[in-house]
Design a protein around this motif. Structure first.
Motif, PDB file in Angstrom:
ATOM      1  N   THR A  46     -24.107-100.216 111.437  1.00 13.09           N
ATOM      2  CA  THR A  46     -24.871-101.285 110.582  1.00 13.09           C
ATOM      3  C   THR A  46     -24.305-101.419 109.173  1.00 13.09           C
ATOM      4  O   THR A  46     -24.912-102.031 108.663  1.00 13.09           O
ATOM      5  CB  THR A  46     -26.316-101.011 110.872  1.00 13.09           C
ATOM      6  OG1 THR A  46     -26.553 -99.702 110.366  1.00 13.09           O
ATOM      7  CG2 THR A  46     -26.800-101.243 112.279  1.00 13.09           C
ATOM      8  N   VAL A  47     -23.686-100.396 108.782  1.00 14.86           N
ATOM      9  CA  VAL A  47     -23.185-100.266 107.352  1.00 14.86           C
ATOM     10  C   VAL A  47     -21.915 -99.384 107.412  1.00 14.86           C
ATOM     11  O   VAL A  47     -21.613 -98.549 108.277  1.00 14.86           O
ATOM     12  CB  VAL A  47     -24.409 -99.773 106.555  1.00 14.86           C
ATOM     13  CG1 VAL A  47     -24.571 -98.259 106.909  1.00 14.86           C
ATOM     14  CG2 VAL A  47     -23.912 -99.434 105.145  1.00 14.86           C
ATOM     15  N   ARG A  77     -19.933 -96.590 106.137  1.00 17.86           N
ATOM     16  CA  ARG A  77     -20.348 -95.296 105.230  1.00 17.86           C
ATOM     17  C   ARG A  77     -19.668 -94.143 106.284  1.00 17.86           C
ATOM     18  O   ARG A  77     -20.131 -93.999 107.544  1.00 17.86           O
ATOM     19  CB  ARG A  77     -21.718 -95.218 105.361  1.00 17.86           C
ATOM     20  CG  ARG A  77     -22.231 -93.908 104.572  1.00 17.86           C
ATOM     21  CD  ARG A  77     -23.665 -93.833 104.143  1.00 17.86           C
ATOM     22  NE  ARG A  77     -24.693 -93.600 105.555  1.00 17.86           N
ATOM     23  CZ  ARG A  77     -25.369 -94.343 106.098  1.00 17.86           C
ATOM     24  NH1 ARG A  77     -25.652 -95.556 105.141  1.00 17.86           N
ATOM     25  NH2 ARG A  77     -26.152 -94.117 107.359  1.00 17.86           N
ATOM     26  N   ASP A 134     -18.786-106.664 104.912  1.00 15.81           N
ATOM     27  CA  ASP A 134     -20.204-106.267 104.190  1.00 15.81           C
ATOM     28  C   ASP A 134     -21.254-107.399 104.110  1.00 15.81           C
ATOM     29  O   ASP A 134     -22.344-106.786 104.397  1.00 15.81           O
ATOM     30  CB  ASP A 134     -19.803-105.857 102.714  1.00 15.81           C
ATOM     31  CG  ASP A 134     -19.082-104.693 102.541  1.00 15.81           C
ATOM     32  OD1 ASP A 134     -19.328-103.605 103.421  1.00 15.81           O
ATOM     33  OD2 ASP A 134     -18.403-104.479 101.485  1.00 15.81           O
ATOM     34  N   ALA A 135     -21.092-108.520 103.911  1.00 13.18           N
ATOM     35  CA  ALA A 135     -22.122-109.602 103.891  1.00 13.18           C
ATOM     36  C   ALA A 135     -22.671-109.875 105.257  1.00 13.18           C
ATOM     37  O   ALA A 135     -23.612-109.973 105.521  1.00 13.18           O
ATOM     38  CB  ALA A 135     -21.511-110.855 103.205  1.00 13.18           C
ATOM     39  N   LEU A 163     -22.777-107.762 107.587  1.00 14.20           N
ATOM     40  CA  LEU A 163     -23.694-106.354 107.984  1.00 14.20           C
ATOM     41  C   LEU A 163     -24.956-106.339 107.103  1.00 14.20           C
ATOM     42  O   LEU A 163     -25.973-106.077 107.798  1.00 14.20           O
ATOM     43  CB  LEU A 163     -22.779-104.929 107.744  1.00 14.20           C
ATOM     44  CG  LEU A 163     -21.380-104.820 108.590  1.00 14.20           C
ATOM     45  CD1 LEU A 163     -20.904-103.504 108.330  1.00 14.20           C
ATOM     46  CD2 LEU A 163     -22.084-104.896 110.100  1.00 14.20           C
ATOM     47  N   ALA A 164     -24.930-106.780 106.099  1.00 14.95           N
ATOM     48  CA  ALA A 164     -26.057-106.891 105.206  1.00 14.95           C
ATOM     49  C   ALA A 164     -27.035-107.769 105.651  1.00 14.95           C
ATOM     50  O   ALA A 164     -28.309-107.674 105.757  1.00 14.95           O
ATOM     51  CB  ALA A 164     -25.639-107.211 103.910  1.00 14.95           C
ATOM     52  N   ALA A 165     -26.597-108.767 106.550  1.00 12.88           N
ATOM     53  CA  ALA A 165     -27.327-109.877 107.104  1.00 12.88           C
ATOM     54  C   ALA A 165     -28.003-109.449 108.536  1.00 12.88           C
ATOM     55  O   ALA A 165     -28.707-110.238 109.152  1.00 12.88           O
ATOM     56  CB  ALA A 165     -26.811-111.094 107.206  1.00 12.88           C
ATOM     57  N   GLY A 166     -27.447-108.094 108.955  1.00 14.21           N
ATOM     58  CA  GLY A 166     -28.024-107.901 110.296  1.00 14.21           C
ATOM     59  C   GLY A 166     -27.073-108.518 111.294  1.00 14.21           C
ATOM     60  O   GLY A 166     -27.413-108.088 112.465  1.00 14.21           O
ATOM     61  N   GLN A 201     -15.822-100.514 111.342  1.00 12.45           N
ATOM     62  CA  GLN A 201     -16.367 -99.822 110.131  1.00 12.45           C
ATOM     63  C   GLN A 201     -15.657 -98.821 109.897  1.00 12.45           C
ATOM     64  O   GLN A 201     -15.551 -98.382 108.517  1.00 12.45           O
ATOM     65  CB  GLN A 201     -17.716 -99.879 110.670  1.00 12.45           C
ATOM     66  CG  GLN A 201     -18.710-101.067 111.060  1.00 12.45           C
ATOM     67  CD  GLN A 201     -18.323-101.570 112.284  1.00 12.45           C
ATOM     68  OE1 GLN A 201     -17.357-101.281 113.001  1.00 12.45           O
ATOM     69  NE2 GLN A 201     -19.313-102.381 112.858  1.00 12.45           N
ATOM     70  N   ASP A 225     -16.448-102.588  95.446  1.00 14.71           N
ATOM     71  CA  ASP A 225     -17.052-101.326  95.189  1.00 14.71           C
ATOM     72  C   ASP A 225     -16.909-100.986  93.683  1.00 14.71           C
ATOM     73  O   ASP A 225     -15.709-100.992  93.189  1.00 14.71           O
ATOM     74  CB  ASP A 225     -16.398-100.322  95.958  1.00 14.71           C
ATOM     75  CG  ASP A 225     -17.045 -98.941  95.747  1.00 14.71           C
ATOM     76  OD1 ASP A 225     -17.794 -98.814  94.835  1.00 14.71           O
ATOM     77  OD2 ASP A 225     -16.951 -97.874  96.560  1.00 14.71           O
TER      78      ASP A 225
END
Length: 433
Positions: free
Chosen positions: A184-185, A187, A334-335, A337-340, A368, A388
């Motif tokens: 989901t992100v 990292r 990133d966009a 994933l940020a929107a789910g 990811q 970043d």
């Protein structure tokens, strides 16, 4: 003339310094391991049979380095002789790589029925070259360590004429790294070192098992160097790459004795600060070493690509900007994933992987975990790090520092991204200045 007693005392002092540095680095590395142990413990349920044994490797490397230190070869060689030791070693590596590639070609050729018979002379030649490589590599390592140490000292990064820690590296087959990120992100939540040269089938099954069992993104990646002590460096006949990698890993060793390195695992931002610093400083040191000792190997000033084309593949078209395209990919992911939109992001990454493949960049998997690993190396404005600001802050601080030593002394004491931001603000030029 230095008396035998003074020379002996100096040698004892150097050995004592090395022993103290080894102890400090080992303690620091163990602290870092503990910081990520909770995150990695679930992943290790899948990786334990293939994990790399650092203890055995380190003991063997330290033994070799002590043999090398006793010989103190660079002290008995003129600069021209030192240079020739390195050039002869690189030529030997080039021959060894060529023989191994020829053997692999015979086994891959669809018309060859008995490759073991046809490659017998090549296998015998490889054995002779490997024996000679084993004989020459410690001498070449000693010379390059001496040359890099000299340049580091001239840059003001030594203590009493000796870099701290001393520059030590060992050429060896490197472990691969299993990188794990949430879906989901982006990292990095685990980085597990695996045995070198695992079969691709084993790697693929391991990635799939970790992803299915933990609902994460996983990727096994090759690495060119590891900042243990002595540093681990991959065999290569590319002198510019070799010197830069040794310098990069020495920067990690340098930082490990200071707050920035000790807090490497404290947050994704701290990892990015560490890796970006090592990239910037490693390149700067390498260029100075090459300019002094091997000017014909000095590459032109240009940004290196984060992921080179696969060996044997056609070179990419000059109009294709890998870093810019990878930057666009990361920003879009990133966009999403940020929107789910996890599934959409993963489908997009696979489509982009095929796009890169068509342009000569043979990326096995783009997910990811790929961005979690490569995105920490933010020494250039665009690339897999996306938007970043951490890497930009590190680059800005270097640009505002009068020299590399001043930059490293400032950033070595950073304990958070907020600390770095304050440093950048403090070094900002006066308005209208």
């Amino acid at each position: 003339m230095v008396s035998p007693l003074l020379r002996t005392l100096a040698q004892v002092g150097r050995h004592a310094l090395r022993a103290a540095v080894w102890l400090l680095l080992i303690l620091s590395l163990r602290a870092g391991d503990l910081a990520i142990e909770d995150t990695a413990s679930r992943v290790r349920q899948y990786t334990r049979p293939w994990e790399f044994d650092y203890v055995s490797w380190t003991l063997g490397a330290l033994f070799n380095k002590e043999r090398q230190a006793v010989l103190d070869l660079p002290r008995y060689l003129a600069p021209a002789q030192q240079r020739q030791v390195v050039l002869d070693y690189l030529d030997l590596v080039r021959q060894l790589d060529r023989v191994e590639a020829d053997i692999a070609d015979f086994y891959a050729h669809p018309e060859v029925k008995n490759p073991e018979v046809l490659t017998a002379p090549l296998v015998a030649r490889r054995a002779r070259l490997l024996a000679e490589w084993q004989r020459q590599r410690l001498a070449a390592e000693a010379v390059l360590e001496h040359q890099i140490s000299t340049v580091i000292g001239d840059m003001g990064l030594s203590l009493g004429g000796q870099p701290l820690p001393p520059v030590l590296y060992h050429v060896t087959p490197l472990p691969m790294a299993l990188i794990v990120s949430p879906r989901t992100v982006i990292r990095q939540e685990a980085d597990i070192s695996l045995q070198p040269d695992l079969p691709l089938e084993t790697i693929t099954h391991l990635e799939q098992n970790v992803e299915r069992g933990l609902n994460v993104s996983a990727l096994v990646v090759p690495v060119g160097g590891i900042g243990v002590y002595p540093s681990m460096v991959m065999r290569s006949d590319d002198l510019a790459w070799l010197v830069e990698t040794v310098a990069h890993e020495w920067i990690h060793n340098y930082l490990t004795l200071r707050p920035l390195g000790m807090l490497y695992f404290a947050s994704p931002q701290m990892r990015t600060i560490n890796e970006t610093t090592a990239n910037l400083a490693g390149k700067e040191i390498a260029r100075a070493v090459l300019a002094r000792y091997y000017p014909e190997f000095l590459p032109p000033e240009q940004e290196n690509e984060a992921h080179p084309p696969a060996p044997g593949s056609s070179p990419p078209a000059r109009t294709f900007d890998f870093r810019a395209e990878m930057h666009t990919t990361r920003v879009t992911v990133d966009a999403l994933l940020a929107a789910g939109k996890v599934e959409e992001a993963e489908a997009y990454m696979e489509a982009r992987r095929r796009f890169f493949w068509e342009h000569g960049y043979h990326i096995r998997r783009l997910n990811q975990a790929y961005f979690a690993f490569y995105g920490a190396y933010a020494d250039t404005p665009v690339g897999p790090q996306g938007r970043d600001p951490v890497g930009e802050a590190v680059r800005t601080l270097r640009a505002r520092s009068p020299n590399l030593a001043a930059f490293l002394r400032r950033i070595a004491w950073v304990t958070s991204y907020a600390d770095l931001q304050r440093l950048v603000e403090e070094t900002a030029p006066e308005p209208g200045g």
